[in-house]
Enzyme design. Structure first.
Site, PDB file in Angstrom:
ATOM      1  N   ASN A   1       6.302  23.498  54.624  1.00 26.15           N
ATOM      2  CA  ASN A   1       6.809  24.842  54.909  1.00 26.15           C
ATOM      3  C   ASN A   1       5.606  25.694  55.307  1.00 26.15           C
ATOM      4  O   ASN A   1       4.828  26.095  54.453  1.00 26.15           O
ATOM      5  CB  ASN A   1       7.487  25.419  53.658  1.00 26.15           C
ATOM      6  CG  ASN A   1       7.874  26.882  53.823  1.00 26.15           C
ATOM      7  OD1 ASN A   1       7.908  27.391  54.950  1.00 26.15           O
ATOM      8  ND2 ASN A   1       8.169  27.546  52.718  1.00 26.15           N
ATOM      9  N   TRP A   2       5.489  25.937  56.618  1.00 25.77           N
ATOM     10  CA  TRP A   2       4.308  26.680  57.103  1.00 25.77           C
ATOM     11  C   TRP A   2       4.400  28.165  56.793  1.00 25.77           C
ATOM     12  O   TRP A   2       3.444  28.890  56.979  1.00 25.77           O
ATOM     13  CB  TRP A   2       4.157  26.491  58.608  1.00 25.77           C
ATOM     14  CG  TRP A   2       3.874  25.079  59.039  1.00 25.77           C
ATOM     15  CD1 TRP A   2       3.573  24.003  58.235  1.00 25.77           C
ATOM     16  CD2 TRP A   2       3.871  24.583  60.381  1.00 25.77           C
ATOM     17  NE1 TRP A   2       3.369  22.892  59.009  1.00 25.77           N
ATOM     18  CE2 TRP A   2       3.549  23.206  60.324  1.00 25.77           C
ATOM     19  CE3 TRP A   2       4.101  25.169  61.632  1.00 25.77           C
ATOM     20  CZ2 TRP A   2       3.458  22.418  61.482  1.00 25.77           C
ATOM     21  CZ3 TRP A   2       4.008  24.384  62.776  1.00 25.77           C
ATOM     22  CH2 TRP A   2       3.687  23.021  62.683  1.00 25.77           C
ATOM     23  N   LYS A   3       5.570  28.621  56.385  1.00 31.41           N
ATOM     24  CA  LYS A   3       5.824  30.057  56.175  1.00 31.41           C
ATOM     25  C   LYS A   3       5.398  30.824  57.436  1.00 31.41           C
ATOM     26  O   LYS A   3       5.572  30.319  58.538  1.00 31.41           O
ATOM     27  CB  LYS A   3       5.092  30.556  54.926  1.00 31.41           C
ATOM     28  CG  LYS A   3       5.328  29.659  53.714  1.00 31.41           C
ATOM     29  CD  LYS A   3       4.897  30.284  52.437  1.00 31.41           C
ATOM     30  CE  LYS A   3       4.982  29.262  51.325  1.00 31.41           C
ATOM     31  NZ  LYS A   3       4.884  29.833  49.998  1.00 31.41           N
TER      32      LYS A   3
ATOM     33  N   HIS B   1      14.854  29.810  49.900  1.00 27.73           N
ATOM     34  CA  HIS B   1      13.463  29.830  49.398  1.00 27.73           C
ATOM     35  C   HIS B   1      13.280  31.071  48.524  1.00 27.73           C
ATOM     36  O   HIS B   1      13.844  32.129  48.800  1.00 27.73           O
ATOM     37  CB  HIS B   1      12.486  29.851  50.576  1.00 27.73           C
ATOM     38  CG  HIS B   1      11.075  29.599  50.144  1.00 27.73           C
ATOM     39  ND1 HIS B   1      10.295  30.585  49.599  1.00 27.73           N
ATOM     40  CD2 HIS B   1      10.328  28.479  50.139  1.00 27.73           C
ATOM     41  CE1 HIS B   1       9.109  30.067  49.289  1.00 27.73           C
ATOM     42  NE2 HIS B   1       9.099  28.790  49.612  1.00 27.73           N
TER      43      HIS B   1
ATOM     44  N   GLU C   1      11.011  33.138  48.291  1.00 26.83           N
ATOM     45  CA  GLU C   1      10.532  34.346  48.987  1.00 26.83           C
ATOM     46  C   GLU C   1      11.681  35.074  49.665  1.00 26.83           C
ATOM     47  O   GLU C   1      11.694  36.298  49.734  1.00 26.83           O
ATOM     48  CB  GLU C   1       9.421  33.957  49.984  1.00 26.83           C
ATOM     49  CG  GLU C   1       8.132  33.604  49.260  1.00 26.83           C
ATOM     50  CD  GLU C   1       7.245  32.600  49.960  1.00 26.83           C
ATOM     51  OE1 GLU C   1       7.390  32.380  51.168  1.00 26.83           O
ATOM     52  OE2 GLU C   1       6.385  32.013  49.256  1.00 26.83           O
TER      53      GLU C   1
ATOM     54  N   GLU D   1      11.880  24.375  43.073  1.00 26.78           N
ATOM     55  CA  GLU D   1      10.621  25.082  43.237  1.00 26.78           C
ATOM     56  C   GLU D   1      10.510  26.179  42.175  1.00 26.78           C
ATOM     57  O   GLU D   1      11.036  27.289  42.380  1.00 26.78           O
ATOM     58  CB  GLU D   1      10.553  25.729  44.620  1.00 26.78           C
ATOM     59  CG  GLU D   1      10.592  24.747  45.766  1.00 26.78           C
ATOM     60  CD  GLU D   1       9.859  25.285  46.989  1.00 26.78           C
ATOM     61  OE1 GLU D   1       8.957  24.618  47.455  1.00 26.78           O
ATOM     62  OE2 GLU D   1      10.192  26.394  47.443  1.00 26.78           O
TER      63      GLU D   1
ATOM     64  N   GLY E   1       2.558  28.866  45.493  1.00 27.61           N
ATOM     65  CA  GLY E   1       1.400  29.584  46.022  1.00 27.61           C
ATOM     66  C   GLY E   1       0.442  30.088  44.959  1.00 27.61           C
ATOM     67  O   GLY E   1      -0.444  30.890  45.246  1.00 27.61           O
TER      68      GLY E   1
ATOM     69  N   SER F   1       2.786  24.413  44.601  1.00 29.13           N
ATOM     70  CA  SER F   1       1.373  24.023  44.506  1.00 29.13           C
ATOM     71  C   SER F   1       1.184  22.512  44.436  1.00 29.13           C
ATOM     72  O   SER F   1       0.266  22.033  43.762  1.00 29.13           O
ATOM     73  CB  SER F   1       0.690  24.728  43.322  1.00 29.13           C
ATOM     74  OG  SER F   1       0.733  26.137  43.496  1.00 29.13           O
TER      75      SER F   1
ATOM     76  N   GLY G   1       3.828  24.018  50.663  1.00 25.97           N
ATOM     77  CA  GLY G   1       3.438  25.240  51.371  1.00 25.97           C
ATOM     78  C   GLY G   1       1.998  25.139  51.841  1.00 25.97           C
ATOM     79  O   GLY G   1       1.700  24.544  52.871  1.00 25.97           O
ATOM     80  N   GLY G   2       1.082  25.688  51.040  1.00 26.00           N
ATOM     81  CA  GLY G   2      -0.327  25.795  51.442  1.00 26.00           C
ATOM     82  C   GLY G   2      -0.933  24.488  51.942  1.00 26.00           C
ATOM     83  O   GLY G   2      -1.620  24.466  52.978  1.00 26.00           O
TER      84      GLY G   2
HETATM   85  C1  PEP Z   1       6.691  26.728  49.169  1.00 24.81           C
HETATM   86  O1  PEP Z   1       6.486  27.821  49.659  1.00 24.81           O
HETATM   87  O2  PEP Z   1       7.779  26.178  49.347  1.00 24.81           O
HETATM   88  C2  PEP Z   1       5.620  26.101  48.403  1.00 24.81           C
HETATM   89  C3  PEP Z   1       5.914  25.070  47.660  1.00 24.81           C
HETATM   90  O3  PEP Z   1       4.373  26.654  48.504  1.00 24.81           O
HETATM   91  P1  PEP Z   1       3.009  26.106  47.849  1.00 24.81           P
HETATM   92  O4  PEP Z   1       2.958  24.627  48.065  1.00 24.81           O
HETATM   93  O5  PEP Z   1       1.914  26.826  48.574  1.00 24.81           O
HETATM   94  O6  PEP Z   1       3.060  26.446  46.391  1.00 24.81           O
END
Ligand code: PEP
Length: 248
Positions: A9-11, A94, A96, A166, A172, A211, A232-233
């Site tokens: 997920n590049w956001k 998600h 967010e 999640e 994040g 994470s 994500g990251g």
């Molecule tokens: C996400 O946004 O779905 C996510 C899992 O982010 P991260 O891996 O950065 O925690």
């Protein structure tokens, strides 16, 4: 036997240049990957990714959709538009979007329906906040989020849904759920599905997100009910992402 799935997920992180090098980097390491791999790009880059991944095993997803098919919804993007650019998947629910854009479980269920109706596979995100976990409400929160989808669509819809657990406190933040913490919620989710259909429960992929990185992915994915990751990251660096893809 459920296949491991790793989705990035590049956001809201991309440029034409970064997308080009990220996709080329991922493609260069895909021959050693046995997991299904999806990249969820921001809308303006779907077309670019579609062109770059032609004739590869890499799959494309979007990060959001509007519940409506078409019409006067300025700034919004429909499921058909997403499909038009070669995507097969779309993230719904998600945290967010739930927290920053007020998406309730009812709206998330409607988006899940819009995606399925268009032939897209939703990556349905569920998860509790830190406050909810600390007050012992993790299972109630996750159940409410899933039951909204089951009520609207019925259990058989999960034949075409990928769930991502999640925990909001892990997204994040660098705070990953331990394999035991994650497995316990994944098992709860599978049992909740099994209350309606054992067949669907055994078949539905449940990914962990929060994470996940190259260092912790193997321990998480080796848990019995964790079928991969939503990243994500660590999905923004080809080498890190590939290491996670190879952990499955
Ligand atoms: C996400 O946004 O779905 C996510 C899992 O982010 P991260 O891996 O950065 O925690």
């Amino acid at each position: 036997m459920r296949k491991t799935i790793v989705a990035g997920n590049w956001k809201m992180n991309a440029s034409k240049e970064s997308v080009n090098s990220l996709i080329k980097g991922i493609l260069s390491g895909m021959s050693d990957v046995s997991s299904d791999v999806i990249v969820c790009a921001p809308f303006p880059y779907l077309s670019q990714v579609e062109s770059l991944i032609i004739n590869s095993d890499l799959m494309l997803g979007a990060q959001n959709l509007n519940v409506n098919l078409k019409g006067a919804f300025t700034g919004e993007v429909s499921a058909d538009m997403i499909k038009d650019f070669g995507a097969q998947h779309v993230i719904v629910g998600h945290s967010e979007r739930r927290s920053l854009y007020g998406e309730t479980s009812t709206v998330v269920a409607e988006k899940t329906k819009a995606a399925i109706d268009a032939g897209l596979t939703p990556l349905l995100c569920v998860g509790e906040s830190l406050e909810e976990r600390e007050s012992g409400r993790t299972e109630a929160v996750v159940a409410e989020q899933l039951n909204a989808v089951i009520s609207l669509l019925g259990i058989d819809a999960f034949d075409g849904i990928i769930i991502a657990y999640e925990p909001v406190w892990a997204i994040g933040t660098g705070l990953t759920a331990s394999p035991e913490q994650a497995q316990s919620v994944h098992l709860f989710i599978r049992k909740l599905l099994a209350d309606s259909s054992e067949r669907v429960a055994q078949k539905t992929p449940i990914l962990y997100g929060g994470s996940m990185n190259a260092g912790n992915a193997a321990d998480l994915i080796s848990c019995a009910d964790i079928d991969g990751g939503l990243i994500g990251g660590a999905a923004l660096k080809a080498d890190d992402f590939l290491q996670i893809c190879k952990a499955g």
